[in-house]
Design an enzyme around this catalytic site. Structure first.
Site, mmCIF file in Angstrom:
data_model
loop_
_atom_site.group_PDB
_atom_site.id
_atom_site.type_symbol
_atom_site.label_atom_id
_atom_site.label_comp_id
_atom_site.label_asym_id
_atom_site.label_seq_id
_atom_site.Cartn_x
_atom_site.Cartn_y
_atom_site.Cartn_z
ATOM 1 N N ASP A 294 0.857 -1.168 0.000
ATOM 2 C CA ASP A 294 0.000 0.000 0.000
ATOM 3 C C ASP A 294 0.908 1.237 0.000
ATOM 4 O OD1 ASP A 294 -2.147 1.639 -0.132
ATOM 5 O OD2 ASP A 294 -3.233 0.760 1.540
HETATM 6 C C1 BGC Z 1 -5.062 3.180 -0.180
HETATM 7 C C2 BGC Z 1 -5.209 2.105 -1.214
HETATM 8 C C3 BGC Z 1 -5.113 2.717 -2.586
HETATM 9 C C4 BGC Z 1 -3.780 3.435 -2.706
HETATM 10 C C5 BGC Z 1 -3.535 4.041 -4.068
HETATM 11 C C6 BGC Z 1 -3.847 4.044 -0.410
HETATM 12 O O1 BGC Z 1 -3.855 5.161 0.412
HETATM 13 O O2 BGC Z 1 -5.022 2.581 1.102
HETATM 14 O O3 BGC Z 1 -6.410 1.425 -1.033
HETATM 15 O O4 BGC Z 1 -5.247 1.740 -3.571
HETATM 16 O O5 BGC Z 1 -3.746 4.452 -1.744
HETATM 17 O O6 BGC Z 1 -4.334 5.114 -4.309
#
Ligand code: BGC
Length: 760
Positions: A294
């Site tokens: 993540d």
């Molecule tokens: C989120 C993810 C997301 C990623 C990319 C993160 O802050 O937890 O779910 O896919 O950002 O945008």
């Protein structure tokens, strides 16, 4: 040393398992190509594949000369970037892809990721709402529509589905998931993966599909106190039986990527968690796609106190099986040196790169890196009529009728005076929900606009009070109006003169989602006050709720005669709500998450354990309850009404005793006894009465949606097999134990009939 050996053994096992799962030909061909390419790559190029950057500048304009963006640009040209996220639009994607393909030594195309969470530009209902449809065909179709729009915009990978189970409505990201139940969650996970990717691995090569990503692996939905990013601590029974099943279902549906999560799980950050990523995912489950971290979660391991510095965080993440680094700048800066110093085994790097290249080959990016970059398709697909019709269909199916006393709904189509009240009723932005980066603000059909289509009644709109003050964006904290009541009088006047009052109240679309935890589950701002004021004048109220999580509204549940759960339904919100209110669509949704009576009950979920003292048997206080509130939810998991009524016959079993492995057939007759044609989601739950681990008092193990004309009866038959009757023990072994089982069938988790059988 021992650890490296184990890792290598697991890698071999992983790829042996991968081989075993594969039909010949195409997939073997891909393996050969991956090997050949890997053999040509320098260490720097390999590490580059493991690096993902966020979109960084107007790529179709002049390239930047300095700063972070300039650095990313330089890395891209060197082949140090394997993927980008949040670049979108054919022109933009083509521009970055061109750099990767034409300017780098090996010309390896980028995989372009994007959060396609509930639609791309044409927005569908938030995922929690879609789950409320319990309609797997519709959910799959919704993901197919979203995939085709995203793919037409140059994107070939979505960071979805979010398959996090959560029992905590305080956590804002419940809007992204499918609710509290692992069985429903697993079905939804499967439908979404197939919708995005197609049903077979070979479907990935179509320019209309995109790779999916099961996230957040794992346990993220159990953040303590519902506070986003918070600590997760759970026993193996919950991990194996509640959290992991939807991930496993996603894996079995062929999902090509996983995303790990921000949280620590029992002290170990998910990103550095070998048990999750290597032992379970790539080991036991034989997953042969890749794992993305993540956002910056490698770097955050330092903040968690799990690594001293970026280099140590990199070692731990790579060793634990995190294949691609999203925006931590860790792999790209540290990994080459770490391999050269012998601190990370090159075999682990090769394995990660192999996985990433495999998916790129499967997408067909090596055959044509610009296959998602077709201007004509982009123009024809994005925001098309067909896509709008598809999201409207999904939106209607997602609505849940929570209460309908005196059959206030459906509204009569003629001769009525209707007062429509509430700032959200006219809001064209909030209904779009939280994840809508590719969509334009204020593009939803509002409830007001939807209701204006019905011209037989007189419709008066009054907002009553603003909900928010100032800007409402994805990034900023919302500010609520708690003082300006200047619109109350006009709203009261409209209510006084109306036959029926429709009030649209709830949360703003940006009140749920990432970083949006709440400690109150009420109507924010002045809405509760407005509701009670209007009620004094005209109690004939239909309350239409907009929210991204279960709310606790005890006063409304007690007093308001009709309540419609309309979530955040996306682009076509107003049309969907109006068609349901006017009875052109008979609601059939059921809650995928329990609605508490108050926030103190949270976490509240239907599949709880009995405790030793579930009822008041001795007429004293020493039983499991609250002294100031009921312990039951306000609206239970699986609850949802229809404009018609359904009568359930007696639950029948084909036998009373079964030997292990023998299918248990459960059937029941359902009759539509009301005045409308309708659909009912028939739900089946079980309880394993005594087992080597205490089992929940009810567990959903089957459901079926039946359409019934007025007066019609149908028999629904469920089959229970070992797959439904067993559970995981604390070692992660799946057990089916003999003994007595209860079977419950009914219209919601708290309205069922039961029977029992024995398993020998
Ligand atoms: C989120 C993810 C997301 C990623 C990319 C993160 O802050 O937890 O779910 O896919 O950002 O945008």
């Amino acid at each position: 040393m021992k650890q490296t050996f184990l890792l290598l053994a697991m890698l071999t096992l992983g790829s042996a398992q991968a081989q075993k799962n594969k039909p010949m030909n195409k997939e073997q061909e891909i393996e050969q190509k991956v090997d050949a390419l890997l053999a040509k790559m320098t260490l720097e190029e390999k590490v580059g594949q493991m690096n993902q950057y966020n979109g960084f500048w107007d790529v179709t304009g002049p390239s930047p000369k300095e700063g972070n963006a300039a650095l990313k640009y330089e890395h891209l040209r060197k082949g140090w970037v394997g993927s980008m996220l949040t670049v979108r639009g054919v022109k933009e994607v083509r521009a970055v892809q061109k750099i990767a393909v034409e300017e780098t030594r090996l010309g390896i195309p980028l995989i372009i990721g994007f959060d396609v969470i509930h639609g791309y530009k044409t927005l569908s209902p938030i995922p929690l709402a879609e789950a409320a449809s319990w309609d797997m065909e519709a959910i799959q179709q919704s993901a197919t529509t979203a995939a085709s729009e995203a793919a037409a915009s140059g994107i070939n990978w979505t960071f979805g589905p979010n398959v996090d189970i959560s029992r905590d409505a305080r956590w804002g990201r419940v809007m992204e998931g499918a609710g509290e139940d692992p069985f429903l969650g697993s079905k939804v996970a499967e439908a979404r993966v197939k919708g995005f990717q197609g049903s077979n691995r070979s479907d990935l090569a179509s320019p209309l599909t995109i790779a999916a990503c099961a996230k957040h692996f794992a346990g993220y939905g159990f953040a303590e106190a519902g506070r986003d990013y918070n600590t997760v601590d759970m026993g193996n029974a919950t991990l194996y039986n509640t959290v992991l099943p939807p991930f496993k279902a996603a894996k079995e549906a062929g999902v090509r990527t996983f995303m790990n999560s921000f949280n620590i799980l029992n002290g170990v950050p998910a990103t550095g968690n070998s048990f999750l990523q290597r032992d379970i995912l790539k080991g036991k489950w034989g997953f042969d796609g890749f794992v993305i971290t993540d956002w910056a979660s490698v770097r955050e391991m330092i903040t968690h106190g799990f690594a001293e510095d970026r280099a140590e965080a990199t070692v731990k993440a790579v060793n634990a099986g995190a294949d691609m680094d999203m925006e931590s700048y860790a792999y790209v800066n540290e990994l080459v040196q770490l391999v050269n110093e012998g601190k990370v085994d090159i075999a682990l790097v090769d394995d990660a790169v192999r996985r990433i290249l495999r998916v790129k080959y499967e997408l067909g990016l090596f055959d044509d890196p610009y296959k998602y970059c077709d201007e004509k398709r982009e123009k024809a697909t994005i925001g098309s009529k067909a896509n709008n019709e598809a999201v409207l269909d999904m939106a209607k199916k997602s609505i849940v009728l929570l209460k309908n006393d005196n059959q206030l709904l459906p509204l009569k189509k003629k001769g009525q005076k209707i007062a429509l009240i509430g700032a959200l009723a006219a809001n064209k932005n909030s209904p779009l929900g939280s994840w809508r980066i590719a969509s334009d603000d204020n593009t939803a059909i509002s409830v007001l606009e939807g209701m204006q289509q019905y011209k037989g009644n007189e419709l008066v709109y009054e907002k009553g009070a603003d909900l928010t003050i100032g800007k409402t964006t994805f990034l900023d904290e919302l500010v609520f109006n708690t003082a300006d009541r200047s619109g109350f009088e006009a709203a009261k006047k409209a209510a006084k003169e109306a036959d029926v009052v429709v009030m649209v109240l709830g949360e703003h679309g940006f009140q749920s989602g990432e970083g949006r935890s709440r400690t109150h589950l009420d109507l924010p701002g002045l809405q509760q006050e407005l509701l009670e004021e209007i009620y004094k004048i005209n109690p004939n109220i239909v309350l239409v709720l907009n929210n991204g999580r279960p709310l606790a509204l005890p006063w409304a549940a007690e007093n308001i005669p009709a309540i419609v759960e309309a979530w955040h339904l996306g682009t076509q919100t107003g049309n969907a709500v109006a068609q349901v209110l006017y009875g052109d669509y008979n609601p059939s949704g059921k809650l995928p998450m329990s609605f508490p009576r108050n926030v103190g009950q949270v976490p509240i979920y239907y599949n709880q354990h009995s405790t030793g003292r579930p009822i008041d048997s001795d007429n004293n206080v020493f039983w499991s309850h609250y002294s100031d509130a009921e312990k039951t939810p306000q609206f239970a998991f699986g609850h949802g009404l229809s404009y018609t009524t359904f009568k359930y016959g007696t639950v029948q079993l084909n036998k009373k005793e079964y030997s292990k492995g023998e299918p248990v057939k459960v059937s029941v007759d359902i009759t539509n006894t009301g005045n409308y044609d309708g659909k009912e989601v028939v739900q089946l739950y079980i309880r394993d009465i005594a087992a080597s681990l205490s089992r929940p008092v009810k567990e959903l193990k089957g459901f079926e949606m039946v359409s019934l004309k007025k007066g019609e009866t149908k028999t629904v038959t469920f089959t229970l097999t070992d797959k439904e009757l067993g559970f995981y023990n604390n070692e992660g072994e799946y057990l089916v134990e003999p003994g007595t089982f209860k079977v419950f069938v009914g219209t919601s988790s708290d309205n069922v009939q039961e029977t029992t059988f024995k398993l020998r």
